[in-house]
Design an enzyme around this catalytic site. Structure first.
Site, PDB file in Angstrom:
ATOM      1  N   PHE A  99       0.879  -1.246  -0.034  1.00 15.48           N
ATOM      2  CA  PHE A  99       0.092   0.177  -0.166  1.00 15.48           C
ATOM      3  C   PHE A  99       0.847   1.261   0.206  1.00 15.48           C
ATOM      4  O   PHE A  99       1.821   1.705   1.021  1.00 15.48           O
ATOM      5  CB  PHE A  99      -0.883  -0.088   1.120  1.00 15.48           C
ATOM      6  CG  PHE A  99      -1.964   1.060   1.513  1.00 15.48           C
ATOM      7  CD1 PHE A  99      -3.272   1.012   0.685  1.00 15.48           C
ATOM      8  CD2 PHE A  99      -1.621   2.312   1.743  1.00 15.48           C
ATOM      9  CE1 PHE A  99      -4.105   2.138   0.488  1.00 15.48           C
ATOM     10  CE2 PHE A  99      -2.182   3.309   1.889  1.00 15.48           C
ATOM     11  CZ  PHE A  99      -3.760   3.374   1.002  1.00 15.48           C
ATOM     12  N   ILE A 100       0.869   2.137  -0.931  1.00 13.98           N
ATOM     13  CA  ILE A 100       1.543   3.234  -1.315  1.00 13.98           C
ATOM     14  C   ILE A 100       0.695   4.522  -0.596  1.00 13.98           C
ATOM     15  O   ILE A 100      -0.215   4.678  -1.136  1.00 13.98           O
ATOM     16  CB  ILE A 100       2.187   3.544  -2.623  1.00 13.98           C
ATOM     17  CG1 ILE A 100       2.742   2.183  -3.069  1.00 13.98           C
ATOM     18  CG2 ILE A 100       2.923   4.565  -2.765  1.00 13.98           C
ATOM     19  CD1 ILE A 100       3.922   1.716  -2.548  1.00 13.98           C
ATOM     20  N   HIS A 116      -3.194  -2.420 -14.328  1.00 18.44           N
ATOM     21  CA  HIS A 116      -4.384  -2.964 -13.438  1.00 18.44           C
ATOM     22  C   HIS A 116      -4.743  -4.439 -14.589  1.00 18.44           C
ATOM     23  O   HIS A 116      -5.254  -3.862 -16.022  1.00 18.44           O
ATOM     24  CB  HIS A 116      -5.482  -2.444 -13.081  1.00 18.44           C
ATOM     25  CG  HIS A 116      -6.476  -3.298 -12.494  1.00 18.44           C
ATOM     26  ND1 HIS A 116      -6.232  -3.541 -11.218  1.00 18.44           N
ATOM     27  CD2 HIS A 116      -7.809  -3.714 -12.898  1.00 18.44           C
ATOM     28  CE1 HIS A 116      -7.303  -4.565 -10.843  1.00 18.44           C
ATOM     29  NE2 HIS A 116      -8.085  -4.707 -11.764  1.00 18.44           N
ATOM     30  N   ASP A 152      -8.595   1.230  -7.423  1.00 19.46           N
ATOM     31  CA  ASP A 152      -8.507   0.832  -8.802  1.00 19.46           C
ATOM     32  C   ASP A 152      -9.808   1.765  -9.397  1.00 19.46           C
ATOM     33  O   ASP A 152     -10.251   1.338 -10.408  1.00 19.46           O
ATOM     34  CB  ASP A 152      -9.060  -0.497  -9.323  1.00 19.46           C
ATOM     35  CG  ASP A 152      -7.603  -1.411  -8.666  1.00 19.46           C
ATOM     36  OD1 ASP A 152      -6.751  -0.910  -8.327  1.00 19.46           O
ATOM     37  OD2 ASP A 152      -7.940  -2.518  -8.401  1.00 19.46           O
ATOM     38  N   PRO A 599      -3.080 -51.019 -49.020  1.00 20.89           N
ATOM     39  CA  PRO A 599      -3.162 -52.412 -49.764  1.00 20.89           C
ATOM     40  C   PRO A 599      -2.484 -53.445 -49.015  1.00 20.89           C
ATOM     41  O   PRO A 599      -1.716 -53.428 -48.043  1.00 20.89           O
ATOM     42  CB  PRO A 599      -2.300 -52.064 -51.075  1.00 20.89           C
ATOM     43  CG  PRO A 599      -1.200 -51.084 -50.768  1.00 20.89           C
ATOM     44  CD  PRO A 599      -1.860 -50.377 -49.377  1.00 20.89           C
ATOM     45  N   TRP A 600      -2.503 -54.614 -49.723  1.00 15.98           N
ATOM     46  CA  TRP A 600      -2.035 -56.017 -49.095  1.00 15.98           C
ATOM     47  C   TRP A 600      -0.462 -56.305 -49.520  1.00 15.98           C
ATOM     48  O   TRP A 600       0.185 -57.030 -48.974  1.00 15.98           O
ATOM     49  CB  TRP A 600      -2.761 -57.280 -49.262  1.00 15.98           C
ATOM     50  CG  TRP A 600      -3.572 -57.195 -50.615  1.00 15.98           C
ATOM     51  CD1 TRP A 600      -4.721 -57.033 -51.004  1.00 15.98           C
ATOM     52  CD2 TRP A 600      -2.768 -57.855 -51.881  1.00 15.98           C
ATOM     53  NE1 TRP A 600      -4.829 -57.262 -52.462  1.00 15.98           N
ATOM     54  CE2 TRP A 600      -3.668 -57.861 -52.844  1.00 15.98           C
ATOM     55  CE3 TRP A 600      -1.336 -58.348 -52.219  1.00 15.98           C
ATOM     56  CZ2 TRP A 600      -3.275 -58.180 -54.238  1.00 15.98           C
ATOM     57  CZ3 TRP A 600      -1.177 -58.567 -53.541  1.00 15.98           C
ATOM     58  CH2 TRP A 600      -2.252 -58.666 -54.532  1.00 15.98           C
ATOM     59  N   LYS A 624      -7.111 -48.086 -41.876  1.00 12.75           N
ATOM     60  CA  LYS A 624      -7.668 -49.542 -42.202  1.00 12.75           C
ATOM     61  C   LYS A 624      -6.692 -50.330 -43.356  1.00 12.75           C
ATOM     62  O   LYS A 624      -6.512 -50.049 -44.143  1.00 12.75           O
ATOM     63  CB  LYS A 624      -8.683 -49.432 -43.115  1.00 12.75           C
ATOM     64  CG  LYS A 624      -9.691 -50.913 -43.026  1.00 12.75           C
ATOM     65  CD  LYS A 624     -10.673 -51.059 -44.309  1.00 12.75           C
ATOM     66  CE  LYS A 624      -9.778 -51.590 -45.490  1.00 12.75           C
ATOM     67  NZ  LYS A 624      -9.478 -52.692 -45.385  1.00 12.75           N
ATOM     68  N   ALA A 659     -17.072 -52.178 -45.113  1.00  8.85           N
ATOM     69  CA  ALA A 659     -17.707 -51.500 -43.851  1.00  8.85           C
ATOM     70  C   ALA A 659     -16.828 -50.504 -43.249  1.00  8.85           C
ATOM     71  O   ALA A 659     -17.050 -49.318 -43.113  1.00  8.85           O
ATOM     72  CB  ALA A 659     -17.956 -52.695 -42.968  1.00  8.85           C
ATOM     73  N   GLY A 661     -13.463 -49.258 -44.372  1.00  9.44           N
ATOM     74  CA  GLY A 661     -13.043 -48.109 -45.669  1.00  9.44           C
ATOM     75  C   GLY A 661     -14.148 -47.286 -45.726  1.00  9.44           C
ATOM     76  O   GLY A 661     -13.983 -46.045 -45.928  1.00  9.44           O
ATOM     77  N   CYS A 733       3.122 -52.064 -57.370  1.00 13.26           N
ATOM     78  CA  CYS A 733       2.292 -51.149 -57.971  1.00 13.26           C
ATOM     79  C   CYS A 733       2.930 -50.352 -59.264  1.00 13.26           C
ATOM     80  O   CYS A 733       2.159 -49.977 -60.342  1.00 13.26           O
ATOM     81  CB  CYS A 733       1.760 -50.026 -57.119  1.00 13.26           C
ATOM     82  SG  CYS A 733       2.968 -48.995 -56.231  1.00 13.26           S
TER      83      CYS A 733
END
Length: 929
Positions: A99-100, A116, A152, A599-600, A624, A659, A661, A733
């Site tokens: 406190f000033i 503030h 304030d 892919p497989w 997937k 289903a 994908g 591929c």
């Protein structure tokens, strides 16, 4: 900060306050040329000066430290005289807890200005930031005002506003705006005073509020008001922050909660479940019939009366002062430290080493008990950093500072260190699942059979499974989860939560890179096991699986891990809106939840090509795998969890494309889909994506031409052509689907190929001497046999092969050679995706003619040319319609080179920097100033 010219650059200023904020204001005003005649701050604490005092002393500015400024409401005369002697013309109070007296406030020529942290007149009082968040204000900010004898209430000099984000905390709001912008604004305010242009705007009475100082008593959660709805609860927890901390009575003990985030409606974490320990009895929580608390991987879920919920990350047990993960509330010590049993000798040796580190930090001798608390024994925050570094250096285990605050006793920290050591990664912990175990290739291999959602292996929602078959033995390896739409929904919810509100979405790019590098290291450590599983599940020759299927997968993750912190936008010069100026910049952002369908033929490598770029960009993913080859993708998930990836980042759903994908493609929250597979399925995928305008990239079928000129290096061309066709059993591929051989060397070339085919050893893919393994699955073998029969029926000459290998169990196809193939034939137009070489000749010197024939296909994935003539090589490279052109080589792909096709072979790129574009979106930001 740069200096600005003022009318009174030598104005004398006294700074009254404390903290890093005050120190930065001090430095700024000094840099502007103002004469700082004195700094008034608080006395030393524990022998340490406040940071403002340190900054002033370093600049040789007088420092005054007063415990108080007045006695019995009167300014202390000696202090007042000492202050007046400095001749200050302005007091600047950046942050002041004292406190000033008004005698000091009003003494200077320009009196005093105060910072503030709210938009006055709202939230007057010492806890303005707390109440800004607790009240759920959409706009916050700060004011700089002229001090008066009210609280304030003085006239306002300037204000600055900021939007409050839903996930802002007291700390984040302060760091991103209130601190940096506040420092700059204090400098601007002083400039205006020096220039004689500073306003004094009387605060309006309308909208004025005074909020009490936030205390522990006020921080108790009232479940009927401050905790009524999820939003109110979130605001209260984040507003109370760590001090004083929003608290409730949990099982009779006062517990403070912090680290809250709102869980989006309908996105409850997939792994949320009741507390595994004793029931959590939270005083007042159940009133009104709200849902009971749940735990999940990131914390504790608390529900509002509106049915929505908040996830709380951390809890502090006030009786002991101990901080724990909120998800551990109600657990016994044994449950909380689960996973630290059956210690190895190396793990046992960690205990005395950890004791040695603690003794050094705490300056203690002798044996330390397990219940010794690090902080109660005298350690501070700097000691935490030392502890983390010493553990890393001597035990080779990495911890975060926050984890030390949650494992404060020696016993708890030892348990944590052992868990990290076993995981080989930060935060991963031990990871258990129902593994399939087989003896193969001279080793035991172990892999999951369930779907992977939110870092857990789970059965398909339907409970269904499907068999995966070893193409060499034709026997079932195991039953694998057969997922469907419900599983896709669960995975998308987990991925969405991870991206929008989880740790992954908040993670720094370099931390993301660190996880990806760690994952690559784990993949390399398990490369023999991965290659063995790949051979068992797909029929790939082990040596090829080790080098290419697995080796290139590892390379992909390492390559894209290096890109994580190099993704950036641009600044763009645009026309200015004069007299103002404009700045335009672009931001590269992750797309969000992405789907990948692989892919497989290369199960793990196709996953890696796409997922590594996807994760580097910051997305989350649902993958997937091909229904017939899911096993290495599921083994990969185990490594993801062990690497420490947060829950929901990677999700893998084995099952049928129709289903799983299709559901991924149609799901509105999946924002991008990457697909590798056949062209017909690619069309279906694209149509599904178009329904909700989902971004997609497609790597589809091919009929890649390979042109062999008479001036080639003959023996190399023959070997490379065979490699181009028969590599990976032709299940490739970019396989050279049709060879065009110049007429003058055609017959010689065919004879040389026959010699190479005769050398091929067909058999067990795990045998290191095998060159040619079984085709991937029975249906594919049957299609290859039909393909060859059609070639014969259309008049092509079957030189060798075209049949299933006799007398050998397994899906083996003889390496096949056709010649005399005409352009109109089916085998000239469509790919076999198997070990079938198609050779046509072309007249000597007819470059344009052979290019026209090579381009007379709807595919455009890859191509090749063999010649010693640079003109021919460049002409073919320029004119051929294909995404990749190989010159005097074939199948030479690299993770740094973009890969993708044209026409019916799809669009978009895998690999290289260009692949990142598939998983990023660009935002343009234009500013005016």
């Amino acid at each position: 900060f740069q200096s600005v010219s003022t009318q009174n650059p030598t104005m004398k200023i006294a700074i009254i306050g404390q903290s890093a904020f005050g120190a930065e204001v001090f430095k700024l005003l000094q840099s502007k040329g103002y004469d700082i005649v004195g700094v008034f701050t608080i006395p030393d604490k524990g022998g340490k000066e406040d940071i403002l005092a340190q900054a002033a002393a370093a600049a040789n500015v007088p420092v005054f430290k007063y415990a108080r400024w007045r006695v019995k409401n009167q300014v202390i005369p000696e202090i007042f005289e000492e202050y007046k002697s400095l001749g200050a013309e302005l007091n600047v109070l950046p942050f002041c807890s004292q406190f000033i007296p008004m005698e000091i406030i009003n003494y200077p020529k320009h009196q005093s200005i105060v910072y503030h942290p709210s938009i006055l007149p709202r939230h007057r009082g010492a806890s303005a930031i707390n109440w800004t968040l607790i009240h759920g204000d959409k706009i916050g900010g700060f004011s700089i005002f002229w001090a008066d004898d009210g609280l304030d209430t003085g006239p306002v000099l300037l204000t600055r506003e900021v939007k409050i984000e839903p996930e802002d905390t007291l700390n984040s709001l302060y760091k991103r705006f209130l601190f940096p912008e506040g420092v700059k604004a204090m400098g601007e305010a002083v400039d205006q005073i020096a220039a004689g242009s500073a306003p004094k705007l009387v605060q309006p009475a309308e909208g004025a509020t005074y909020d009490p100082k936030m205390t522990a008593e006020l921080a108790k959660i009232d479940w009927a008001t401050t905790g009524a709805t999820a939003v109110q609860l979130h605001n209260f927890i984040r507003g109370c922050d760590r001090v004083p901390g929003a608290w409730a009575l949990v099982n009779g003990e006062r517990v403070s909660l912090f680290g809250s985030r709102l869980v989006p409606a309908g996105q409850l974490p997939a792994a949320a479940a009741p507390n595994p320990g004793q029931d959590l009895l939270i005083e007042g929580y159940a009133d009104g019939g709200r849902k009971p608390p749940l735990t999940h991987s990131d914390g504790l879920l608390l529900f509002g009366l509106d049915g929505n919920c908040v996830s709380v990350a951390t809890a502090r047990l006030e009786a002991s002062g101990k901080t724990v993960p909120a998800k551990q509330l109600g657990l016994s010590p044994d449950q909380a430290a689960a996973g630290v049993s059956n210690l190895t000798d190396a793990e046992s040796a960690m205990k005395p080493e950890l004791q040695r580190i603690w003794r050094g930090i705490l300056a203690r001798e002798g044996d330390l008990p397990d219940d010794l608390d690090f902080f109660k024994a005298g350690a501070g925050s700097m000691d935490v950093t030392r502890l983390v570094e010493e553990i890393k250096n001597s035990i080779q285990v990495s911890l975060s500072n926050e984890e030390v605050y949650m494992a404060t006793t020696l016993g708890e920290l030892f348990a944590l260190v052992v868990q990290r050591s076993r995981a080989g990664a930060d935060g991963a912990g031990s990871f258990q699942y129902d593994a399939v175990r087989l003896q193969a290739n001279g080793m035991e291999v172990a892999f999951p059979r369930q779907a992977f959602i939110n870092n857990r292996f789970v059965d398909a929602a339907s409970g269904k499974t499907s068999p995966t078959v070893n193409p060499f033995t034709e026997e079932v390896i195991c039953e694998v989860a057969y997922c469907g739409k419900a599983d896709v929904d669960a995975a998308v919810a987990a991925a969405s939560a991870a991206f929008h509100s989880g740790e992954w979405g908040r993670m720094n790019a370099r931390d993301r890179s660190r996880l990806m590098f760690r994952l690559a290291d784990l993949m390399e450590a398990h490369k023999e096991e991965l290659a063995t599983i790949e051979s068992l599940d797909s029929g790939a020759v082990y040596t090829l699986a080790l080098k290419t299927h697995i080796g290139m997968s590892i390379d992909s993750f390492r390559y894209f891990a290096g890109w994580c912190d190099k993704i950036h936008g641009q600044t763009i010069p645009i026309n200015h809106a004069r007299p103002n100026r404009n700045l335009t910049l672009t931001i590269r952002e992750p797309i969000g939840v992405c789907g990948i369908v692989t892919p497989w033929n290369y199960p793990l490598m196709m996953l890696a090509w796409k997922m590594s770029a996807c994760l580097a960009a910051g997305n989350t993913v649902i993958l997937k795998p091909a229904q017939v080859t899911p096993l290495t993708s599921l083994k990969f998930c185990e490594l993801v969890a062990r690497a420490g990836f947060p829950p929901g980042v990677v999700n893998v759903l084995p099952g049928p494309g129709a289903a799983v994908g299709q559901s991924i493609a149609e799901h509105p929250e999946v924002r991008k889909l990457g697909f590798t597979g056949s062209t017909p399925v690619g069309r279906t995928i694209m149509a599904a994506c178009s329904a909700n305008l989902k971004k997609c990239s497609l790597e589809l079928g091919g009929k890649s031409p390979l042109i062999v000129f008479a001036d080639c290096e003959f023996s190399k061309a023959v070997k490379m052509a065979c490699n181009g066709v028969f590599f990976n059993k032709g299940e490739n591929c970019i396989a050279a689907g049709r060879l065009f051989v110049e007429a003058s060397i055609h017959d010689r070339f065919v004879e040389a190929v026959k010699v190479e085919i005769a050398k091929m050893r067909i058999g067990d893919p795990l045998d290191r001497a095998t060159d040619h393994g079984p085709q991937n699955h029975r249906a594919h073998l049957d299609k290859l046999l039909e393909y060859c029969q059609r070639g014969v029926s259309e008049g092509a000459k079957l030189v060798c092969g075209g049949r299933r290998v006799a007398g050998l169990r397994g899906f083996f196809m003889e390496p096949t050679l056709f010649t005399g193939v005409q352009d109109h034939m089916h085998i000239a137009q469509e790919e076999s995706f198997g070990p079938v070489m198609i050779i046509s000749d072309f007249p000597d010197g007819d470059i344009d003619g052979v290019l026209s024939r090579a381009n007379a296909t709807e595919y455009g994935l890859a191509s090749g040319v063999f010649t010693r003539d640079i003109y021919k090589a460049l002409r073919v490279s320029e004119r051929i319609h294909a995404g990749t052109v190989f010159v005097n080589t074939y199948n030479k792909t690299d993770v740094a080179a973009p890969f993708g096709g044209f026409k019916q072979s799809g669009f978009g790129k895998d690999l290289g920097e260009e692949a990142l574009n598939e998983y990023l979106k660009t935002k343009t930001v234009t500013m005016e100033f």
